[in-house]
Enzyme design. Structure first.
Site, short mmCIF file in Angstrom:
data_model
loop_
_atom_site.label_atom_id
_atom_site.label_comp_id
_atom_site.label_asym_id
_atom_site.label_seq_id
_atom_site.Cartn_x
_atom_site.Cartn_y
_atom_site.Cartn_z
N ARG A 1 1.81 8.53 12.83
CA ARG A 1 1.37 9.77 13.47
C ARG A 1 -0.15 9.94 13.43
NH1 ARG A 1 2.62 14.77 9.96
NH2 ARG A 1 0.91 13.69 8.91
N PHE B 1 14.52 19.98 -1.66
CA PHE B 1 13.18 19.45 -1.89
C PHE B 1 13.03 18.04 -1.31
CE2 PHE B 1 10.56 16.96 -5.00
CZ PHE B 1 9.32 17.53 -4.74
N ARG C 1 -10.82 4.68 8.48
CA ARG C 1 -9.86 3.99 7.62
C ARG C 1 -8.58 3.80 8.42
NH1 ARG C 1 -9.53 5.85 1.40
NH2 ARG C 1 -9.44 3.64 1.04
N TYR D 1 0.84 -1.21 0.00
CA TYR D 1 0.00 0.00 0.00
C TYR D 1 0.88 1.26 0.00
CZ TYR D 1 -3.19 3.68 1.17
OH TYR D 1 -3.88 4.87 1.13
C1 D9A Z 1 5.98 14.23 -1.88
CL1 D9A Z 1 5.39 15.42 -5.62
C2 D9A Z 1 4.64 14.00 -1.46
N1 D9A Z 1 4.35 13.64 -0.12
C3 D9A Z 1 4.94 14.28 0.95
C4 D9A Z 1 5.89 15.42 0.68
O1 D9A Z 1 7.13 14.97 0.15
C5 D9A Z 1 7.12 14.03 -0.91
C6 D9A Z 1 3.58 14.16 -2.35
C7 D9A Z 1 3.81 14.59 -3.64
C8 D9A Z 1 5.12 14.86 -4.04
C9 D9A Z 1 6.20 14.69 -3.16
C10 D9A Z 1 8.52 13.97 -1.53
C11 D9A Z 1 9.32 15.10 -1.59
C12 D9A Z 1 10.61 15.00 -2.14
C13 D9A Z 1 11.09 13.78 -2.64
C14 D9A Z 1 10.30 12.65 -2.58
C15 D9A Z 1 8.98 12.75 -2.03
O2 D9A Z 1 10.70 11.43 -3.08
C16 D9A Z 1 11.96 11.31 -3.68
O3 D9A Z 1 8.10 11.68 -2.02
C17 D9A Z 1 8.41 10.44 -1.70
O4 D9A Z 1 4.68 13.97 2.10
C18 D9A Z 1 3.28 12.66 0.14
C19 D9A Z 1 3.70 11.16 0.16
C20 D9A Z 1 4.54 10.84 1.39
C21 D9A Z 1 2.44 10.31 0.22
C22 D9A Z 1 4.50 10.79 -1.08
C23 D9A Z 1 6.11 16.32 1.89
C24 D9A Z 1 4.83 17.02 2.32
N2 D9A Z 1 4.75 17.48 3.55
C25 D9A Z 1 3.57 18.07 4.12
C26 D9A Z 1 3.57 17.82 5.57
C27 D9A Z 1 2.75 16.63 5.97
O5 D9A Z 1 2.79 16.30 7.16
O6 D9A Z 1 2.06 16.05 5.12
O7 D9A Z 1 3.88 17.11 1.58
C28 D9A Z 1 3.53 19.57 3.95
O8 D9A Z 1 4.59 20.21 3.94
O9 D9A Z 1 2.41 20.11 3.83
#
Ligand code: D9A
Length: 429
Positions: A222, A292, A232, A175
């Protein structure tokens, strides 16, 4: 102001927070780049990008021009898919159809969807989705194929889990691969396609997958309570059934011990991905790409440390302080610093380790591996950190020049005086 108050007991964080918000720290870390939002649909995309994630959008907008449009669009496409997956008010058949055909919609500049439930926060993104597809179609073909391929694989994976619950650890990994590992894989292929990163980054799907799994598992750990309340759950049964009869029991005080042991088990599991993340980040050669990638990773390790053996996770939402988040962002601009951050949180985890937990051995050995790999990565960092190109002035964000220390000193003195007068007033009845 509440973020400042929360950091009052942490003077360095307070300093960083004030520097970041009021003295240009933000602009030094995320330098304003040439405006690329020059079409109405791109400006609209930018609006959605900023609205869905305020802090993360700043990191995306600081990317070099070769990558910024592709990654912005990828992010919004993923948001769209996520909105369909999350929507519990959608008919299951329709949801299945939407998820598995979403990648085709990217090539239809007229397509949009107004059938999301009224409570979906990104409902209007799908209503206005043509602004995303129009910009998708304006991207270079080499980016389009990556985004569409990931979208197809992710949509099918999400569809597979419409009726499936996460039973085994394998399900959990699968998943997380679908919803986050594939994001890491897609991003890596975009990095390589842009020429800003080597081909190796895009080819090694295993390392890219780990980057996603580490973030997503941290979110799942978390968000225990929030997800439970929404009906869910993503904590794998194979793990939680070792510690209790019902996952929801962990929220009640009499099952706290089992809940904590389960939580600690999942933290130890998530930490296994850290060595791969070190390898991944050590390959990055472009400063904006490095930031990033590294910023979400350091947030995740800080969050895991906060969650470990913390009963609050089972009762309410926990979050790292804004001041901590800002300090981490400012520091996460070199491999050496990122490794230091990981080592310092790993030491904290080691010192908190609950020796009576069944997974204590697993935690210890994973932390030992992290320390060993950190050592190796640091040698690498010494050779590569100053080779990284298009470096921003981010490194200077921390320099204690008089232009920063004097105003910040004055601000701190003012703030101290403000709190002093407030707290020495007669208590309110
Ligand atoms: C990411 Cl294009 C995410 N996700 C994240 C954010 O980081 C990854 C969703 C879409 C994209 C990227 C991310 C960033 C940089 C490199 C990566 C990467 O891989 C090489 O993804 C793996 O969380 C969502 C997934 C984890 C599902 C992939 C970071 C982010 N942070 C949030 C804070 C939070 O708690 O969600 O979105 C924010 O800053 O609002």
């Amino acid at each position: 102001m509440s973020a400042l108050a929360a950091s009052l007991t942490h003077p360095t964080e307070l300093f960083q927070l004030i520097n970041f918000q009021f003295f240009g720290g933000k602009e030094r870390l995320f330098p304003a780049r040439a405006e690329l939002e020059n079409t109405p649909s791109m400006r609209r995309c930018d609006y959605y990008l900023c609205r869905t994630s305020r802090s993360f959008s700043a990191v995306i907008r600081a990317l070099d021009a070769e990558l910024r449009p592709a990654i912005s669009i990828f992010y919004l496409v993923l948001r769209g898919l996520d909105t369909v997956e999350d929507d519990m008010s959608l008919d299951k058949k329709l949801k299945h159809k939407l998820l598995t055909t979403f990648h085709e919609k990217l090539y239809d500049p007229q397509w949009n969807f107004d059938g999301s439930g009224p409570n979906e926060k990104d409902r209007d993104l799908l209503v206005e989705f043509h602004v995303v597809t129009q910009e998708f179609l304006a991207l270079d073909k080499k980016f389009q194929v990556v985004i569409a391929d990931i979208c197809k694989r992710m949509g099918h994976g999400m569809a597979e889990f419409i009726d499936k619950t996460v039973e085994t650890v394998d399900d959990y990994n699968l998943y997380c691969h679908y919803v986050a590992g594939l994001v890491g894989i897609g991003l890596s292929k975009l990095f390589s396609a842009s020429g800003l990163e080597s081909a190796e980054v895009g080819v090694d799907e295993e390392r890219a997958n780990s980057m996603g799994l580490f973030l997503q598992k941290t979110n799942i750990i978390r968000d225990y309570l929030e997800d439970l309340e929404e009906g869910r759950t993503w904590w794998p049964r194979q793990v939680w059934s070792l510690y209790g009869t019902k996952l929801s029991d962990f929220a009640s005080p009499d099952c706290e011990a089992g809940g904590l042991a389960c939580l600690n088990h999942l933290v130890a599991d998530a930490l296994q991905h850290v060595p791969d993340c070190f390898v991944y980040m050590s390959r990055l050669r472009t400063q904006s790409v490095f930031n990033f990638c590294a910023i979400p990773q350091v947030m995740a390790i800080a969050t895991l440390d906060l969650c470990y053996n913390n009963k609050q996770v089972l009762k309410r939402n926990v979050k790292i302080r804004k001041g901590t988040a800002v300090s981490l962002m400012m520091k996460a601009t070199s491999l050496a610093n990122v490794i230091d951050i990981f080592v310092s949180y790993s030491k904290s985890l080691q010192s908190q380790g609950v020796t009576t937990d069944p997974t204590y051995g697993k935690l210890s050995s994973t932390l030992d591996t992290i320390f060993k790999r950190a050592e190796q990565a640091k040698t690498m960092a010494a050779a590569t950190d100053n080779l990284r190109h298009t470096r921003t002035e981010a490194q200077q964000a921390l320099v204690l020049s008089p232009s920063v220390t004097i105003p910040v000193g004055i601000a701190l003195a003012g703030l101290a005086a403000y709190y002093y007068t407030r707290h020495t007033q007669a208590p309110k009845p």
